[in-house]
Design a protein around this motif. Sequence first.
Motif, short mmCIF file in Angstrom:
data_model
loop_
_atom_site.label_atom_id
_atom_site.label_comp_id
_atom_site.label_asym_id
_atom_site.label_seq_id
_atom_site.Cartn_x
_atom_site.Cartn_y
_atom_site.Cartn_z
N SER A 256 -2.41 21.37 8.97
CA SER A 256 -2.23 20.15 9.77
C SER A 256 -1.88 20.43 11.17
O SER A 256 -0.90 21.33 11.47
CB SER A 256 -1.70 19.06 9.36
N SER A 257 -2.38 20.05 12.41
CA SER A 257 -1.80 20.03 13.60
C SER A 257 -0.78 19.04 14.07
O SER A 257 -0.37 18.75 15.21
CB SER A 257 -3.14 20.18 14.65
N ILE A 258 -0.72 17.87 13.35
CA ILE A 258 0.28 17.05 13.81
C ILE A 258 1.49 17.35 13.74
O ILE A 258 2.31 18.30 13.37
CB ILE A 258 0.25 15.70 12.77
N GLU A 259 2.26 17.02 14.65
CA GLU A 259 3.64 17.38 15.23
C GLU A 259 4.69 16.57 15.04
O GLU A 259 6.01 16.78 15.35
CB GLU A 259 3.43 17.87 16.92
N ARG A 260 4.40 15.27 14.56
CA ARG A 260 5.38 14.38 14.06
C ARG A 260 5.16 13.60 13.29
O ARG A 260 4.11 13.80 12.88
CB ARG A 260 5.71 13.65 15.33
N PRO A 261 6.07 12.77 12.41
CA PRO A 261 5.74 12.30 11.21
C PRO A 261 4.56 10.88 11.51
O PRO A 261 4.92 10.30 12.54
CB PRO A 261 6.91 11.50 10.77
N PHE A 262 3.88 10.57 10.91
CA PHE A 262 3.04 9.36 10.99
C PHE A 262 3.31 8.43 9.69
O PHE A 262 3.50 8.92 8.70
CB PHE A 262 1.55 9.69 11.23
N SER A 263 3.28 7.24 10.05
CA SER A 263 3.65 6.13 9.16
C SER A 263 2.23 5.37 8.92
O SER A 263 1.78 4.71 9.90
CB SER A 263 4.81 5.29 9.23
N ILE A 264 1.72 5.20 7.75
CA ILE A 264 0.39 4.50 7.64
C ILE A 264 0.64 3.45 6.56
O ILE A 264 1.33 3.58 5.54
CB ILE A 264 -0.64 5.54 7.11
N MET A 265 0.39 2.19 6.94
CA MET A 265 0.42 1.31 5.78
C MET A 265 -1.21 0.61 5.43
O MET A 265 -1.92 0.52 6.38
CB MET A 265 1.05 -0.03 6.32
N LEU A 266 -1.24 0.84 4.11
CA LEU A 266 -2.61 0.15 3.69
C LEU A 266 -2.35 -1.00 2.94
O LEU A 266 -1.36 -1.18 1.96
CB LEU A 266 -3.08 1.25 2.74
N SER A 267 -3.23 -1.98 3.46
CA SER A 267 -2.68 -3.26 2.74
C SER A 267 -4.13 -4.11 2.06
O SER A 267 -4.80 -4.21 3.10
CB SER A 267 -2.05 -4.41 3.72
N GLY A 268 -4.23 -4.22 0.83
CA GLY A 268 -5.44 -5.00 0.59
C GLY A 268 -5.15 -5.74 -0.59
O GLY A 268 -4.09 -6.50 -0.72
N SER A 269 -5.91 -6.00 -1.64
CA SER A 269 -5.78 -6.81 -2.71
C SER A 269 -5.45 -6.17 -3.97
O SER A 269 -6.31 -5.12 -4.11
CB SER A 269 -7.10 -7.71 -2.83
N ALA A 270 -5.02 -6.62 -5.08
CA ALA A 270 -4.61 -6.02 -6.15
C ALA A 270 -6.12 -6.04 -6.86
O ALA A 270 -7.11 -6.59 -6.64
CB ALA A 270 -4.08 -7.08 -7.09
N GLY A 271 -6.30 -4.81 -7.56
CA GLY A 271 -7.67 -4.50 -8.33
C GLY A 271 -8.70 -3.76 -7.46
O GLY A 271 -9.80 -3.62 -7.67
N GLU A 272 -8.24 -3.51 -6.21
CA GLU A 272 -9.20 -3.11 -5.39
C GLU A 272 -8.80 -1.44 -4.79
O GLU A 272 -9.24 -0.92 -3.93
CB GLU A 272 -9.48 -3.64 -4.04
N GLY A 273 -7.97 -0.95 -5.65
CA GLY A 273 -7.64 0.49 -5.65
C GLY A 273 -6.97 1.13 -4.72
O GLY A 273 -6.74 2.20 -4.08
N VAL A 274 -6.09 0.10 -4.00
CA VAL A 274 -5.00 0.29 -2.79
C VAL A 274 -4.19 1.52 -3.29
O VAL A 274 -3.89 2.61 -2.52
CB VAL A 274 -4.29 -0.94 -2.53
N GLN A 275 -3.36 1.12 -4.61
CA GLN A 275 -2.22 2.26 -4.70
C GLN A 275 -3.00 3.70 -4.92
O GLN A 275 -2.23 4.75 -4.48
CB GLN A 275 -1.59 1.67 -6.07
N SER A 276 -3.93 3.81 -5.73
CA SER A 276 -4.52 5.08 -5.82
C SER A 276 -5.07 6.02 -4.56
O SER A 276 -4.85 7.07 -4.36
CB SER A 276 -5.58 5.14 -6.94
#
Lengths: 422, 374
Positions: A256-276
């Motif tokens: 990867s060529s990123i040079e700093r940490p990235f924080s990503i938030m994924l927000s959806g509904s239960a049962g729609e595979g968000v955690q996996s």
Amino acid sequence: MSNTRFLTDAQLPFCKGCGHALVAQNTEKALQKLNVNPLDVVLVTDIGCHGIVDKSFLTHTVHGLHGRSSALAAGITAGLNNPGKKVIVFTGDGGATIGMQHLIGGAHLGFDMTVVVHNNMLYGMTGGQPSEFTPCGFKTPTLPEGSTKPGYDICELMVAAGASYVERVIGIGDYSDSLAKAFTAPGFSLVEVMEICPSYGVKSNPGMKLSKLVEDAGWNVKVYADGKGNSFKTPINSEPKSLISDKFEVKPKYSSSIERPFSIMLSGSAGEGVQSAAEFMAKAAIVAGLNSTKKGSYPVTVGVGFSASEVIVSPKQILYTGSPVPDVLIITSTDGLGYARAAAGRMKGGVIYIDETLDAPETGARIVKVPFRERVGAKNSAMYAVFYAVHYEKFYPIEALKDVFLSNKIAEKVNIESLLQF
Amino acid sequence: MHESKKNLAFIDGSRLITEALVRAGADTFVGYPITPANLLYLYASKRFPTMLAAPDEITTLQWMSGFAVAGHVPVTATSYPGYALMVESIGMAAMMELPMVIVLVQRLGPATGTATCGAQGDLNVVYGTMSGGYSIPTFSISNYHDCWELSAKAVHTAIELRTPVVLLTSKEMVMTLQSFDWSNLPEIQPKKVKHYKGEGTYLPYKADETLVPDFLPVSQNKHQVRITASTHDTKGILQNVLPEAIENTKRLEQKLRRNIDEYTTYELDEQQGSETLIITYDISSQASREAVVHLREKGKKVSLLVAKTLLPIPQIYVDIANRYTRVVVVEENLTGQLRHLLFGAAGRKGVSGVNGIAKMISPTEIVEEVMRYE
Ligand code: SF4
């Protein structure tokens, strides 16, 4: 019948005429009849007058807390896992009241043990308070007008709970045969010994006869369950597998060529595979030579409402795993928008990928609307959104994410091509 | 790239904790499910030689005590509501001198609070578990390496000192997945409870100079074993306030204090010329480590003490703190529980805290507090 001693020669520590002494003597006699070794017996005593008898016994003795003796004994018998040992509990009606759940639970699971309830229908050690076993009309020093409620029928309760052997006896004379039957029954057995406490019970109820009192209370003196139950077998996994096997290894393959940490938030509904989806995204970062973390947030009812996840990907070691302001926010549903609104509000830059049917939240981030749900359906919307974000944000090569996806069972159900529509 | 790394995995701390507990000598897990300790329960069901599901937390501790009486080394994992129910029984197990480990996963309180939010609110609860000023040895996990090493240390300490031990951690450590290289984890040697080997009468509470009595389980039938939670003499017989019995009770604390050096563990990163010390533990440790990196990049000299043995408080923490004019104690609770234990209600000039609830303390907050006097 052996003449092995189970009791020391010292005088038993009870008031004159107390039925507790007879319980101790009948226990010794029953064990003599069964010809057991005193050190194959573990006597567990509760709190109460009866509980100080342990010093008189030549068996192993264990003395614990008020009401908990049956649970402690259950642990001992499960730990011994040896039907050749006799685990015997002495408790009073007070201890049985406090620890009723342990009695019900013990009978239910069938722990190999015998509980001898010394039921004198009141708390003797603390001055004669009524217990839940105090029958209608029975008076105690703190209840001089007499109880207005019937006492528990512990024998009926034990039968209902599944005890193997249950008997009620009048605690006068020789009842060692009853105790011997209980001691030999497989599984959980209980003998209720009816007594009167000469110091408090007799004084408060002058002239009352024990057998009459038991009869008036509606308690039968009989065998309630005859010892045909099963005994609990402690589960033993003799070859448990290590939790840190090679199976969990993730091999870095890309870079990867990123040079700093990235924080990503994924927000959806239960049962729609968000955690996996979030987990795949974080795992793929490792495949791409990065470090990553992933944590989930969801309401206690995991199957309904929002489901959100925070991922950090970083070229450096990640110490602090919090990420109050995401660099990238991905919102795939109305529930997800509700949960992520606050985080969106904190963003002064960065980007929000949001399903095109949703209104953009108030934010300092750039908004990108994508028909996540329309293109792949609600069920796969989170997974698609992750592919989409990785493609455009270029945290790492999309091949890493493809690899993780294809190595999972989900690839059999979801066509990867549907996730690669950019 | 991680060229030099060998065993990279994406795991949570629960996995490491469970594996380490078993390798160190724990053989029985008794559990009642509670968020956020559920993963420990799940892994234990696969990894422990024996795993029993108890109907509640009082039963849990009683069953564990029973297993210990029979010669096993039991473990449970819980959170504050469960721990509160266990308190009386933990005191019983300590008085009986039974080895066991209670993993306490902290979550947001008071009461049931928020089950899915982390916290560092339970130090005072653990500190006050025992009536009368006695301690439960307590370790606190600051990162994944601690998940491994301190879990093993908790089991070893429980076995060596014959006592319940608390392993304090929090939601973030046991539930968040992280990339981690486990190739550098040290081997863990299993320990066994030391059994009495003598021929004469066995006195269950007679100790040698280590102040820890030899143990015999009730599974053997050579010697009589008496175990009791009431004030007792060396024979294990209840004895009101007889001097021998009182001496025996005092020994419970003395055996911890006498052996404290062997189980004191902490991380001290001192910078020459620094006048500021950050003290922290548990989940705030990683934020503190990151804050130290930022501060040093800014040219600010700062030292860091990560307390891993929390109770009884090792004197060395106070000695180290006394070398600094400024001390910042970082912990995720309302009033600063460790700060209070170290410096008391009177406090000390130059001591302050970074505290907070319902969210993780960030490195930025720590940097700001350290820089406040610049
Ligand atoms: S107070 Fe009552 S129960 Fe207790 S020993 Fe005396 S007679 Fe027995």
